[in-house]
Scaffold this active site. Structure first.
Site, PDB file in Angstrom:
ATOM      1  N   LEU A  15      37.932  45.146  36.505  1.00 46.72           N
ATOM      2  CA  LEU A  15      38.154  46.342  35.682  1.00 46.72           C
ATOM      3  C   LEU A  15      39.051  46.001  34.494  1.00 46.72           C
ATOM      4  O   LEU A  15      40.026  46.674  34.207  1.00 46.72           O
ATOM      5  CB  LEU A  15      38.766  47.444  36.555  1.00 46.72           C
ATOM      6  CG  LEU A  15      38.408  48.892  36.225  1.00 46.72           C
ATOM      7  CD1 LEU A  15      36.914  49.124  36.180  1.00 46.72           C
ATOM      8  CD2 LEU A  15      39.044  49.832  37.243  1.00 46.72           C
ATOM      9  N   LYS A  41      26.372  30.279  24.579  1.00 49.43           N
ATOM     10  CA  LYS A  41      25.466  31.375  24.206  1.00 49.43           C
ATOM     11  C   LYS A  41      24.152  30.828  23.644  1.00 49.43           C
ATOM     12  O   LYS A  41      23.071  31.340  23.956  1.00 49.43           O
ATOM     13  CB  LYS A  41      26.145  32.292  23.183  1.00 49.43           C
ATOM     14  CG  LYS A  41      27.289  33.109  23.787  1.00 49.43           C
ATOM     15  CD  LYS A  41      28.098  33.798  22.702  1.00 49.43           C
ATOM     16  CE  LYS A  41      29.189  34.692  23.299  1.00 49.43           C
ATOM     17  NZ  LYS A  41      30.168  35.114  22.267  1.00 49.43           N
TER      18      LYS A  41
END
Lengths: 435, 435
Positions: A11, A205
């Protein structure tokens, strides 16, 4: 309305953004998913830490088994960064029957094959559009919208931190150090920005995008990469004088020799869409044999853009699309094509050289001869009055040469020869030019 | 490998492009669809007409019942333009159990509700990403990738013909007439380009996009629209002097008043991505509350880009994704939100006025007073020496006024008052400014 229980593991910034969308915009997600995405649990390591979101009672827990042990939780957003314990938790979640959405590009780039194979064995799915380019839905676009194309070229600005730093250096005529501090102050760079500024993040990426676009399984470590961490203001200034901007470019180009991949600071002509991408934004150029050029631009990181991508993936899972795509495309389990990476030596392009040379006759002739001997022809030269751009006390002149097309191998060999000349100071710079 | 039989109805430019991909790149489509897309039939009206593609024996037919009567044909690309017989054929295809891909935006904008309702009753699907912005997969992006967002703004260049003409007028400093001929010569405009240049095409596309992005069912005819067919070189020149370019913009903006929609030539600041879209390209800006700004750019028409979108939709159907999306989103069957179109009177923005005024004292004061009485304040004024820009023999001076923010209603009322002044020549021009 039908209800689908979901959970978040981790979180932090993105996790809190996902929780906020699920809690505050349940009507929106329900309409698009055809089912209410019900946030049942949010798993954190440290319950006492302050969070950027308010959760209903009973949602927050530090016990992963409250998720793995609840068969009604179908979809989990796994938003822990780094490799471990993220990898182990991912496997535990898969084994307990969850479909997983993740934004962890390092994990996908490093352990994609293992995780996707395991998911497939267990009949589960993994979605990861948030892992590359944040809010730009490039994964879905490549794997679903451009399926009629042979992609021939894919290049982009995939690291917002580097782009912010390079933009700030140009706009403020500032040093690399100052720009890094500014990026840290504004929250665009982490305390240790190494992975961003040295090209690692962009290479990971690029490996993921190249796998989807070209069907080739690539170890991201094999992608030649260079970051912006050695960029000098003098190069940015010369690039500007020549009508270019310097961007950290991740590039994949398909040719008869194979697939050429690299991450490096590159000169892009001012006015080109990629050159005008400023600050923390990302952008991607894709060229397909049918669609022609496509350009995508958006926020590559940050709480809301990344959460936008994560929640879109969760909705896709709830609708059932992800399972179909995952089953059909068989990503990360095999090569889908015969494409091979080609040696960087064969990469052709124009090159920018910046030397610091002694201010005396004959030096330019010597350098020009060395380039000529490698078969490299010169397109333009800039030599100004001597200046002291790197704090040296001797009188050196910066000499900038833009070449016509030559291979990386030619350029590297010429650079080696020239760097050994006694009249040339160490620290010469070479960059690719994108025209 | 498993085989899915498909058919094409209409073998014009786009149909031929689809046939070529299916026939020449079967390995590619099979890999992405998980099944071979087998072109079983291509239905045309006139068998004798020359085609832009070679078909295997037995594929070409002028008998639609060879498709409707073959239950093994699952997916049909319906690529006939216009309303009839396209609508009737679409219904026949749905009733014979086909899922349909179409590029016909006029048909979707005009009869979407009827066709989608019928498809739903029959358990069939319709996909139409090719109907808007050609190769830019904007439909899939809005309906699948941005589902975590409330879109607040969507604006774009959706008509390549108009954009080519406006670009040519600017770049060549040419008249509208010349630019239309040039567009026709290069195949960017049809023999009768009315629907493109008068804003109809862009309004139909905007209605489709707004339905998906904002959940509102709109009759495209209710969208205030103006084309580029009345654009004068003088306006392009003044816009340039002020640092703007004129583009035919289709725009949807959500505010507390509702959804404001319009299609009109607009001034966009040079350097902004939309301003730099040249020639036949399309581009779209989307702003979502989570993702922030996103920008898409690509070819909005043409054989290959449109075929790219059609075949991607056919692959989506074969994989099974379309059926899930179609069932979940319930497009064109109901409003998905309480959003209402707001009166154009309430639209706020900056305005460009160009008047042709008599060259004598007091005229500017009179006009400024009329604007002031409507509460419109002036941002800048350009008045040059008298010139003859429209062939009139009297001595008139063009007067350009850029205002600060005001509503369309205020601007329209001021224009009406000013146009009646005896010192102002008929043919004044008002345009929105996008900042």
């Amino acid at each position: 309305m039908h209800k689908t229980k979901v959970a978040i593991v981790g979180l932090g910034t993105v996790g809190a953004g996902v929780a906020k969308i699920l809690l505050d915009h349940g009507d929106r997600t329900a309409r698009n998913a055809g089912t209410t995405l019900w946030l049942e649990k949010a798993v954190v390591r440290d319950l006492s830490r302050a969070r950027d979101c308010e959760l209903p009672d009973g949602v927050l827990t530090d016990d992963l088994s409250e998720v793995t042990g609840d068969p009604e939780i179908k979809v989990v957003a796994q938003l822990i960064g780094g490799i471990e314990p993220a990898r182990t938790i991912m496997l535990q979640l898969l084994e307990s029957g969850k479909d997983i959405v993740t934004a962890n590009k390092a994990l996908i780039a490093e352990h994609g094959a293992e995780l996707f194979a395991r998911a497939r064995e267990l009949g589960r799915s993994i979605a990861f559009d948030a892992a590359v380019a944040g809010g730009i839905p490039i994964i879905t676009n490549l794997s679903q919208c451009l399926t009629a194309n042979q992609v021939s070229s894919l290049s982009g600005i995939l690291n917002g931190t580097s782009n912010f730093i390079a933009s700030a250096m140009e706009e403020q005529e500032a040093s690399y150090k100052w720009a890094v501090k500014e990026a840290q102050r504004l929250g665009y760079a982490e305390a240790d920005p190494t992975m961003d500024v040295d090209g690692t993040d962009a290479a990971q990426k690029l490996a993921i995008l190249a796998h989807i676009a070209f069907g080739i399984k690539i170890d991201w470590k094999k992608i030649p990469r260079e970051g912006i961490d050695k960029l000098l203001p003098v190069d940015i200034r010369f690039a500007k004088e020549l009508g270019y901007r310097i961007k950290l470019l991740a590039s994949a180009q398909l040719s008869d020799d194979g697939l050429e991949l690299h991450v490096s600071p590159s000169l892009i002509r001012a006015g080109e869409p990629l050159a005008e991408v400023r600050g923390p934004f990302n952008a991607i150029n894709v060229e397909g044999d049918q669609v022609g050029p496509l350009f995508y631009y958006g926020q590559g990181a940050g709480q809301k853009p990344t959460a936008s991508a994560v929640v879109a993936d969760m909705i896709d899972m709830a609708v059932g699309r992800t399972a179909l795509t995952f089953r059909t495309l068989k990503l990360f389990t095999e090569n889908h094509s015969d494409v091979q990476m080609c040696s960087p030596d064969k990469i052709r392009g124009r090159h920018y050289f910046r030397f610091s040379v002694e201010d005396r006759p004959g030096v330019l002739a010597e350098i020009a001869r060395a380039l000529g001997e490698e078969g490299i022809s010169i397109a333009s030269v800039i030599q100004h009055e001597p200046e002291n751009f790197d704090g040296d006390t001797k009188s050196y002149t910066p000499l900038v040469i833009m070449t016509h097309t030559a291979t990386q191998g030619q350029a590297a060999r010429a650079l080696e020869v020239i760097s050994k000349m006694p009249t040339v100071k160490p620290g010469a710079r070479k960059m690719l030019v994108q025209d």
